[in-house]
Write an enzyme that holds these catalytic residues in place. Structure first.
Site, mmCIF file in Angstrom:
data_model
loop_
_atom_site.group_PDB
_atom_site.id
_atom_site.type_symbol
_atom_site.label_atom_id
_atom_site.label_comp_id
_atom_site.label_asym_id
_atom_site.label_seq_id
_atom_site.Cartn_x
_atom_site.Cartn_y
_atom_site.Cartn_z
ATOM 1 N N ASP A 11 27.128 10.614 -83.247
ATOM 2 C CA ASP A 11 27.718 9.372 -82.743
ATOM 3 C C ASP A 11 27.211 8.260 -83.645
ATOM 4 O OD1 ASP A 11 28.971 10.620 -80.615
ATOM 5 O OD2 ASP A 11 27.315 10.284 -79.236
ATOM 6 N N ASP A 130 37.157 11.912 -72.602
ATOM 7 C CA ASP A 130 35.937 11.456 -71.925
ATOM 8 C C ASP A 130 36.236 11.419 -70.435
ATOM 9 O OD1 ASP A 130 34.672 11.129 -74.367
ATOM 10 O OD2 ASP A 130 35.220 9.014 -74.536
#
Length: 260
Positions: A11, A130
């Site tokens: 990330d 998500d």
């Protein structure tokens, strides 16, 4: 039977690898090219690079970082973050990405997924989902969990049911689904196996589990109980708790076919 894959996830925020808990409380984990190089040397099957603030900040994923990473890494590289149009996908593939992950843009323009997969081939189109567990629902007298899709790096609820959405994305042409449990992210309590099972039982494309790995057993559970094709993890690798080789050896010892 195809070997299962271990995918370290980077990330990236402002050019640095970071790791948070439930999408917040961010810690620095190093330079993305150096981190990717380490995982390449450890035998990662693939590497995923997600620019986690690109969509929210409305800017493009840093192509320069992708180019540097592609020069260093010799395993498939998936890149996502801020992918909104066909030109974004083309630019990322030209920069050296092997696959491109689409997240928020798929929610706003679902047909974009079909268009992308027709243009570039579904093997390089990953839809990132998500999902957050919300109020349970009753189906035929049975209480069932329900998960909702969130966009913009987990900041915006959509009201869309995550399991139904996964099926729709597979039908539209996603070659792979990257499913992240927002509840599990960074908690080290294991994948949301119920969510993974619900999705893997309904789609016929590979599913990557993400969110919640705290030990090697969690990786094995993703495959053995969640039914996924690949397991993605970040903090257990970033902060040196385990190497990719150790993870592969553990999973192989559980009877899971791995590329050792």
């Amino acid at each position: 039977m195809l070997a299962k894959r271990i995918i370290p996830c980077l990330d990236v925020d402002n050019g640095r690898v970071v790791k948070g808990v439930q999408f917040v409380d961010i810690k620095d984990a190093g330079d993305p090219v150096e981190v990717a190089k380490r995982y390449n040397e450890q035998g990662a099957d693939e590497i995923t690079f997600l620019d986690i603030t690109a969509t929210n900040d409305e800017r493009d994923t840093t192509y320069h970082t992708v180019e540097r990473m592609a020069e260093t890494v010799f395993v498939p590289l998936t890149v996502g973050g801020g992918v909104r149009k066909i030109a974004d996908i083309r630019n990322l593939l030209n920069a050296g990405a092997d696959k491109v992950a689409i997240n928020s843009a798929a929610v706003f323009t679902p047909e974009f997924v079909g268009e992308a997969s027709q243009k570039f081939g579904n093997q390089c189109i990953v839809v990132a989902i998500d999902a957050k567990r919300v109020a349970d629902i009753e189906v035929d007298g049975i209480i069932m969990p329900r998960w909702e899709i969130f966009t913009h790096g987990g900041r915006k609820p959509t009201g869309i049911d995550a399991v139904a959405w996964a099926s729709k994305m597979a039908e539209l042409g996603a070659g792979e689904l990257l499913v992240t449990s927002m509840d599990g992210d960074g908690t080290k309590k294991g994948y949301d196996l119920a969510l993974m099972k619900q999705i893997t039982s309904r789609v016929n494309v590979p599913v990557i589990a993400s969110g919640g790995v705290g030990n090697l057993q969690h990786l094995a559970e993703g495959v053995l109980e969640g039914g996924v094709d690949a397991v993605l993890a970040a903090s257990i690798f970033h902060f040196g708790e385990y190497t990719v080789q150790e993870a592969k050896a553990y999973m192989a010892a559980q009877g899971i076919q791995m590329r050792l």
